[in-house]
Design a protein around this motif. Structure first.
Motif, PDB file in Angstrom:
ATOM      1  N   PHE A 243      -5.816 -52.736 -42.002  1.00 10.06           N
ATOM      2  CA  PHE A 243      -6.849 -51.793 -42.374  1.00 10.06           C
ATOM      3  C   PHE A 243      -6.258 -50.686 -43.237  1.00 10.06           C
ATOM      4  N   ILE A 244      -7.142 -49.980 -43.898  1.00  8.70           N
ATOM      5  CA  ILE A 244      -6.768 -48.851 -44.750  1.00  8.70           C
ATOM      6  C   ILE A 244      -7.194 -47.583 -44.026  1.00  8.70           C
ATOM      7  N   ASN A 245      -6.292 -46.635 -43.916  1.00 10.58           N
ATOM      8  CA  ASN A 245      -6.579 -45.395 -43.225  1.00 10.58           C
ATOM      9  C   ASN A 245      -6.878 -44.290 -44.247  1.00 10.58           C
ATOM     10  N   VAL A 246      -8.090 -43.755 -44.204  1.00 13.23           N
ATOM     11  CA  VAL A 246      -8.470 -42.631 -45.048  1.00 13.23           C
ATOM     12  C   VAL A 246      -8.667 -41.436 -44.119  1.00 13.23           C
TER      13      VAL A 246
ATOM     14  N   ILE B 207     -10.713 -47.203 -42.075  1.00 18.14           N
ATOM     15  CA  ILE B 207     -10.941 -46.309 -40.943  1.00 18.14           C
ATOM     16  C   ILE B 207     -10.940 -44.894 -41.502  1.00 18.14           C
ATOM     17  N   LEU B 208     -12.032 -44.182 -41.318  1.00 19.57           N
ATOM     18  CA  LEU B 208     -12.157 -42.811 -41.810  1.00 19.57           C
ATOM     19  C   LEU B 208     -11.918 -41.844 -40.660  1.00 19.57           C
ATOM     20  N   ASN B 209     -10.917 -40.979 -40.829  1.00 15.41           N
ATOM     21  CA  ASN B 209     -10.595 -39.933 -39.853  1.00 15.41           C
ATOM     22  C   ASN B 209     -10.786 -38.584 -40.515  1.00 15.41           C
ATOM     23  N   ALA B 210     -11.329 -37.629 -39.784  1.00 21.00           N
ATOM     24  CA  ALA B 210     -11.456 -36.275 -40.324  1.00 21.00           C
ATOM     25  C   ALA B 210     -11.229 -35.268 -39.202  1.00 21.00           C
ATOM     26  N   ASP B 211     -10.514 -34.219 -39.529  1.00 19.86           N
ATOM     27  CA  ASP B 211     -10.310 -33.137 -38.581  1.00 19.86           C
ATOM     28  C   ASP B 211     -11.665 -32.529 -38.224  1.00 19.86           C
ATOM     29  N   LYS B 212     -11.798 -32.061 -37.000  1.00 21.11           N
ATOM     30  CA  LYS B 212     -13.085 -31.525 -36.544  1.00 21.11           C
ATOM     31  C   LYS B 212     -13.512 -30.280 -37.312  1.00 21.11           C
ATOM     32  N   ASN B 213     -12.585 -29.618 -37.987  1.00 21.40           N
ATOM     33  CA  ASN B 213     -12.912 -28.409 -38.737  1.00 21.40           C
ATOM     34  C   ASN B 213     -13.275 -28.670 -40.202  1.00 21.40           C
TER      35      ASN B 213
END
Length: 75
Positions: free
Chosen positions: A1-4, A40-46
């Motif tokens: 997978f590709i991690n963004v 897979i899209l990850n983002a900080d909660k802020n």
């Protein structure tokens, strides 16, 4: 997978390599093929909601790409 990922400062990464937003589509396309088409899209909660949506819109514009959103927090 590709991690963004988007960190708490709004920096955008693909597989831990920082990129500019304008490069997102072309960089993801360099990693994709028939066997590697999951992002897979990850983002900080802020991170502002609009920033995440902008990234998601670009990813959704790539044919045959599958997108998952991670709920884990990133450091």
């Amino acid at each position: 997978f590709i991690n963004v990922s988007i960190d708490k400062y709004g920096n955008l990464f693909i597989n831990n390599n920082i990129i500019k937003f304008e490069e997102l589509k072309s960089k993801v396309l360099t990693f994709t093929d028939k066997s590697l088409n999951l992002v897979i899209l990850n983002a900080d909660k802020n991170v502002p909601h609009g920033s995440v949506i902008n990234v998601l819109d670009v990813l959704r514009g790539i044919d045959s790409l599958k997108i998952a959103i991670s709920t884990k927090s990133i450091e």
